[in-house]
Write an enzyme that holds these catalytic residues in place. Structure first.
Site, PDB file in Angstrom:
ATOM      1  N   HIS A 139      65.427 134.954 116.201  1.00 31.00           N
ATOM      2  CA  HIS A 139      64.849 133.618 116.386  1.00 31.00           C
ATOM      3  C   HIS A 139      63.338 133.704 116.281  1.00 31.00           C
ATOM      4  O   HIS A 139      62.730 134.646 116.793  1.00 31.00           O
ATOM      5  CB  HIS A 139      65.250 133.074 117.760  1.00 31.00           C
ATOM      6  N   HIS A 210      61.278 123.144 116.764  1.00 27.06           N
ATOM      7  CA  HIS A 210      61.106 124.343 117.592  1.00 27.06           C
ATOM      8  C   HIS A 210      61.064 125.602 116.729  1.00 27.06           C
ATOM      9  O   HIS A 210      60.094 126.358 116.792  1.00 27.06           O
ATOM     10  CB  HIS A 210      62.236 124.425 118.626  1.00 27.06           C
TER      11      HIS A 210
HETATM   12  P1  13P Z   1      61.399 134.241 125.485  1.00 31.37           P
HETATM   13  O1  13P Z   1      60.010 134.723 125.760  1.00 31.37           O
HETATM   14  O2  13P Z   1      62.193 133.998 126.730  1.00 31.37           O
HETATM   15  O3  13P Z   1      62.125 135.149 124.486  1.00 31.37           O
HETATM   16  O4  13P Z   1      61.293 132.809 124.794  1.00 31.37           O
HETATM   17  C1  13P Z   1      60.568 132.630 123.611  1.00 31.37           C
HETATM   18  C2  13P Z   1      61.098 131.529 122.757  1.00 31.37           C
HETATM   19  O5  13P Z   1      60.921 131.550 121.564  1.00 31.37           O
HETATM   20  C3  13P Z   1      61.831 130.414 123.401  1.00 31.37           C
HETATM   21  O6  13P Z   1      62.582 129.714 122.456  1.00 31.37           O
HETATM   22 ZN    ZN Z   2      61.618 129.721 120.448  1.00 37.53          ZN
END
Ligand code: 13P
Ligand code: ZN
Length: 271
Positions: A139, A210
């Site tokens: 992601h 996002h």
């Molecule tokens: P984390 O730091 O918990 O991995 O979250 C980052 C993020 O991209 C949230 O969508």
């Molecule tokens: Zn994110």
């Protein structure tokens, strides 16, 4: 026991997170990666009977019981992972109860796995049921794709079609298209369930306004999907507000699919 800091999976995580940071996809702690590892390979580096601590996951992942993952830590900066792998990465195993993660290595400052673990593990479960070779969920927040989210309809057919038109290679790389979720609160089981549902059909899922999820059998495949989408989004953002005088037509997209013998989303074309 071999040195875990020299393990190929730790090296690969250091390299890919540095790359993603340099590409501008992972500002601050943005982005997260989970990679299912081979137990025998991890066993060369860690005593698998030694659990450092246990951490509740907050959801059930029964099909993943006993599976081992290397994951990025919550709140950790991709920029720092190459310097502090033992602090910012962790190796976890899903315990017998399916709702607990056993920490085998890492998160040495008392930290824990990414807040997006629900989306990651639920996506692993779905992808493994569709493609038993799947190992990676990635992601990130690619800049041009994010910009595109604000000026282009957030709809699967329209978005996939536009991306396919932007580079000839897009049809070859993601003939199955891009799934889209509307804006949702991140880090929840709800967004995890919604992401995993999309993963039945897609290897790429946009989280509206996002970021993006990509999956694959290895880091290269997940990364390659994401960078191809981002390249297409960049071309779109550089050209969408100027008169378009050339385009790749739908019948040409079909020609590519035929030439490469691809199964593609015919319903995403306007033929
Ligand atoms: P984390 O730091 O918990 O991995 O979250 C980052 C993020 O991209 C949230 O969508
Ligand atoms: Zn994110």
């Amino acid at each position: 026991m071999k040195d875990i800091l020299c393990a190929p999976f730790v090296e690969e995580m250091k390299e890919i997170t540095a790359n993603m940071y340099r590409l501008g996809w992972d500002e601050r702690n943005g982005g997260n990666i989970s990679w299912m590892l081979d137990e025998a390979q991890v066993g060369e580096y860690l005593d698998l009977s030694r659990v450092v601590r246990t951490i509740p996951t907050g959801f059930e992942a029964k099909p993943l019981i006993g599976k081992i993952f290397i994951v990025t830590g919550t709140g950790k900066y991709f920029r720092n992972i190459p310097k502090y792998p033992e602090r910012d990465l962790g190796i976890i195993r899903i315990a017998e109860d399916g709702v607990t993660a056993e920490l085998l290595w890492g998160f040495s400052d008392g930290g824990k796995f990414t807040s997006e673990l629900p989306a990651h593990l639920m996506s692993h479960m779905t992808r493994l049921s569709v493609d038993p070779a799947n190992r990676v969920v990635m992601h990130c927040h690619p800049t041009y794709l994010l910009a595109m989210n604000f000026v282009h309809p957030l709809e699967e057919k329209a978005l996939t079609h536009t991306l396919w038109e932007m580079c000839t290679e897009c049809m070859v790389v993601f003939p199955d298209g891009v799934g889209v979720l509307p804006w949702m609160v991140c880090g929840t089981n709800e967004i995890g369930i919604a992401t995993a549902e999309k993963m039945k059909e897609f290897r790429l899922v946009v989280w509206g306004m996002h970021g993006l999820y990509g999956v694959g059998k290895d880091i290269d495949e997940a990364f390659g999907l994401i960078e191809t989408v981002e390249k297409a989004a960049q071309v779109y953002m550089l050209s969408y507000n100027r008169p378009r005088i050339n385009t790749i037509r739908d019948d040409e997209l079909v020609e590519i699919a035929k030439a490469f013998g691809l199964e593609y989303r015919r319903d995403f074309l306007n033929l």
